[in-house]
Enzyme design. Structure first.
Site, mmCIF file in Angstrom:
data_model
loop_
_atom_site.group_PDB
_atom_site.id
_atom_site.type_symbol
_atom_site.label_atom_id
_atom_site.label_comp_id
_atom_site.label_asym_id
_atom_site.label_seq_id
_atom_site.Cartn_x
_atom_site.Cartn_y
_atom_site.Cartn_z
ATOM 1 N N TYR A 153 31.723 29.286 0.539
ATOM 2 C CA TYR A 153 30.776 28.177 0.328
ATOM 3 C C TYR A 153 30.565 27.920 -1.167
ATOM 4 O O TYR A 153 30.644 26.773 -1.647
ATOM 5 C CB TYR A 153 29.456 28.519 1.013
ATOM 6 N N SER A 169 25.168 21.599 -4.126
ATOM 7 C CA SER A 169 24.230 22.681 -3.818
ATOM 8 C C SER A 169 23.877 23.372 -5.121
ATOM 9 O O SER A 169 24.657 23.330 -6.089
ATOM 10 C CB SER A 169 24.892 23.696 -2.876
HETATM 11 P P1 NAD Z 1 23.324 20.313 8.851
HETATM 12 O O1 NAD Z 1 24.088 21.384 9.539
HETATM 13 O O2 NAD Z 1 22.138 19.747 9.514
HETATM 14 O O3 NAD Z 1 24.269 19.111 8.451
HETATM 15 C C1 NAD Z 1 25.653 19.193 8.288
HETATM 16 C C2 NAD Z 1 26.277 18.030 9.014
HETATM 17 O O4 NAD Z 1 27.677 17.963 8.737
HETATM 18 C C3 NAD Z 1 26.132 18.150 10.535
HETATM 19 O O5 NAD Z 1 25.621 16.941 11.031
HETATM 20 C C4 NAD Z 1 27.547 18.400 11.009
HETATM 21 O O6 NAD Z 1 27.811 17.867 12.281
HETATM 22 C C5 NAD Z 1 28.347 17.677 9.951
HETATM 23 N N1 NAD Z 1 29.730 18.131 9.859
HETATM 24 C C6 NAD Z 1 30.186 19.410 9.810
HETATM 25 N N2 NAD Z 1 31.519 19.417 9.734
HETATM 26 C C7 NAD Z 1 31.917 18.116 9.738
HETATM 27 C C8 NAD Z 1 33.182 17.485 9.668
HETATM 28 N N3 NAD Z 1 34.317 18.210 9.599
HETATM 29 N N4 NAD Z 1 33.231 16.131 9.683
HETATM 30 C C9 NAD Z 1 32.094 15.405 9.755
HETATM 31 N N5 NAD Z 1 30.875 15.955 9.824
HETATM 32 C C10 NAD Z 1 30.784 17.301 9.812
HETATM 33 O O7 NAD Z 1 22.931 20.954 7.448
HETATM 34 P P2 NAD Z 1 22.458 20.264 6.069
HETATM 35 O O8 NAD Z 1 21.694 21.298 5.362
HETATM 36 O O9 NAD Z 1 21.852 18.943 6.290
HETATM 37 O O10 NAD Z 1 23.853 20.106 5.304
HETATM 38 C C11 NAD Z 1 24.276 18.906 4.705
HETATM 39 C C12 NAD Z 1 24.867 19.198 3.336
HETATM 40 O O11 NAD Z 1 23.846 19.715 2.488
HETATM 41 C C13 NAD Z 1 25.990 20.231 3.323
HETATM 42 O O12 NAD Z 1 27.032 19.801 2.471
HETATM 43 C C14 NAD Z 1 25.307 21.443 2.727
HETATM 44 O O13 NAD Z 1 26.211 22.289 2.076
HETATM 45 C C15 NAD Z 1 24.347 20.793 1.768
HETATM 46 N N6 NAD Z 1 23.254 21.652 1.321
HETATM 47 C C16 NAD Z 1 22.304 22.084 2.191
HETATM 48 C C17 NAD Z 1 21.282 22.904 1.715
HETATM 49 C C18 NAD Z 1 20.196 23.421 2.608
HETATM 50 O O14 NAD Z 1 19.428 24.283 2.175
HETATM 51 N N7 NAD Z 1 20.060 22.958 3.824
HETATM 52 C C19 NAD Z 1 21.250 23.278 0.374
HETATM 53 C C20 NAD Z 1 22.240 22.814 -0.477
HETATM 54 C C21 NAD Z 1 23.232 22.007 0.008
#
Ligand code: NAD
Length: 265
Positions: free
Chosen positions: A165, A152
């Site tokens: 986080y 991130s």
């Molecule tokens: P999201 O909530 O759609 O995806 C997260 C996924 O992780 C979900 O499908 C959830 O079921 C799964 N998950 C959660 N806990 C779990 C576990 N213990 N075991 C297996 N799966 C698990 O949100 P996203 O934004 O797609 O997040 C994905 C990654 O991207 C994360 O690591 C997040 O920190 C990172 N990220 C997102 C953003 C953003 O703006 N959306 C920015 C930077 C980083």
């Protein structure tokens, strides 16, 4: 075409939604067979598998909580049983549990560290063991294996009210670099992608209440789509990026340019 992933097998954690889903679909579009990991109900993961198959690709849904050591091993077993040895692993699963420091319970802290940091360790360690067991396949890729972490911008931008986080993502940064340093000589490329604000479930509320404020942080003037990250990651794990080792690729519309410092010119 070095951007293609034909003949390779990939595992993406947390792939039933958001960035993981888009990355699984991008890997499949580039020719990889993909294991779509989910934690709870299989419905969304099954839908991702169906979408990949409909487009002519190959995929399988695999259950597993990335914070649990035995479930991580079982998830890799299931993926390799269905698709063969893995060439590509994306550690993507992540959660947010936001609170002001005075109200942040140890449970809040532990939950986020367990998934976002310990999950990265468990998945990364297992990926490297499997790459070693597989051996080189120069017909499909120059690298023995490709491991990519979904970090991130908060691996470098401090984030008040989200200290669990930000601490986890800062940890992922050093986990990624230290692993990369440890295993590069074996032909394993470890890298990360650092998304800015991407429209997914993780920040749906923030975007609803606060989109104008969020946009002020993004010089390029738009919230990202999950596909913006899927395309970057698909390239990063391909031979087109074969000389990229131990790096974080920021895909953030310029968020890490700290646009507040631009002032009004
Ligand atoms: P999201 O909530 O759609 O995806 C997260 C996924 O992780 C979900 O499908 C959830 O079921 C799964 N998950 C959660 N806990 C779990 C576990 N213990 N075991 C297996 N799966 C698990 O949100 P996203 O934004 O797609 O997040 C994905 C990654 O991207 C994360 O690591 C997040 O920190 C990172 N990220 C997102 C953003 C953003 O703006 N959306 C920015 C930077 C980083």
């Amino acid at each position: 075409d070095p951007t293609r992933l034909g003949g390779q097998a990939a595992l993406v954690t947390g792939a039933s939604s958001g960035i993981g889903r888009a990355s699984a679909i991008a890997f499949a579009a580039a020719g990889a067979a993909v294991a779509v990991n989910y934690r709870g109900s299989p419905d969304e993961a099954d839908a991702v598998v169906a979408e990949i198959e409909k487009a002519g690709g190959r995929a399988v849904a695999v259950q597993g909580d990335v914070s649990k050591e035995d479930e991580v091993a079982a998830m890799f077993d299931e993926a390799e049983k269905a698709l063969g040895p893995l060439d590509i692993v994306m550690s993507n699963a992540g959660i947010q549990k936001d609170a002001r420091i005075g109200e942040m319970s140890l449970d809040h802290w532990n939950a986020v560290i367990a998934v976002n940091l310990t999950g990265g360790f468990l998945v990364g360690r297992e990926a490297i063991k499997r790459f070693r067991a597989k051996g080189r396949r120069p017909d499909v890729s120059r690298a023995l294996g490709k491991l990519v972490f979904d970090s991130s911008v908060h691996q470098i931008i401090p984030w008040a009210f989200h200290v669990n986080y930000a601490a986890a993502k800062g940890g992922i940064h050093m986990l990624m670099q230290s692993l990369a340093q440890e295993v590069a000589e074996e032909g394993i490329r470890v890298n990360a992608v650092a998304p800015g604000a991407i429209a997914t479930a993780i920040n749906a509320e923030e975007r609803k209440d606060n989109e104008a404020e969020m946009l002020k942080l993004i010089p390029y003037g738009r919230i990202g789509d999950p596909q913006d990250i899927g395309r970057v990651v698909s390239w990063l794990v391909s031979d087109a990026a074969d000389y990229i080792v131990g790096q974080t690729i920021f895909a953030d519309g310029g968020m890490t340019l700290y646009p507040g410092f631009r002032g009004n010119g």
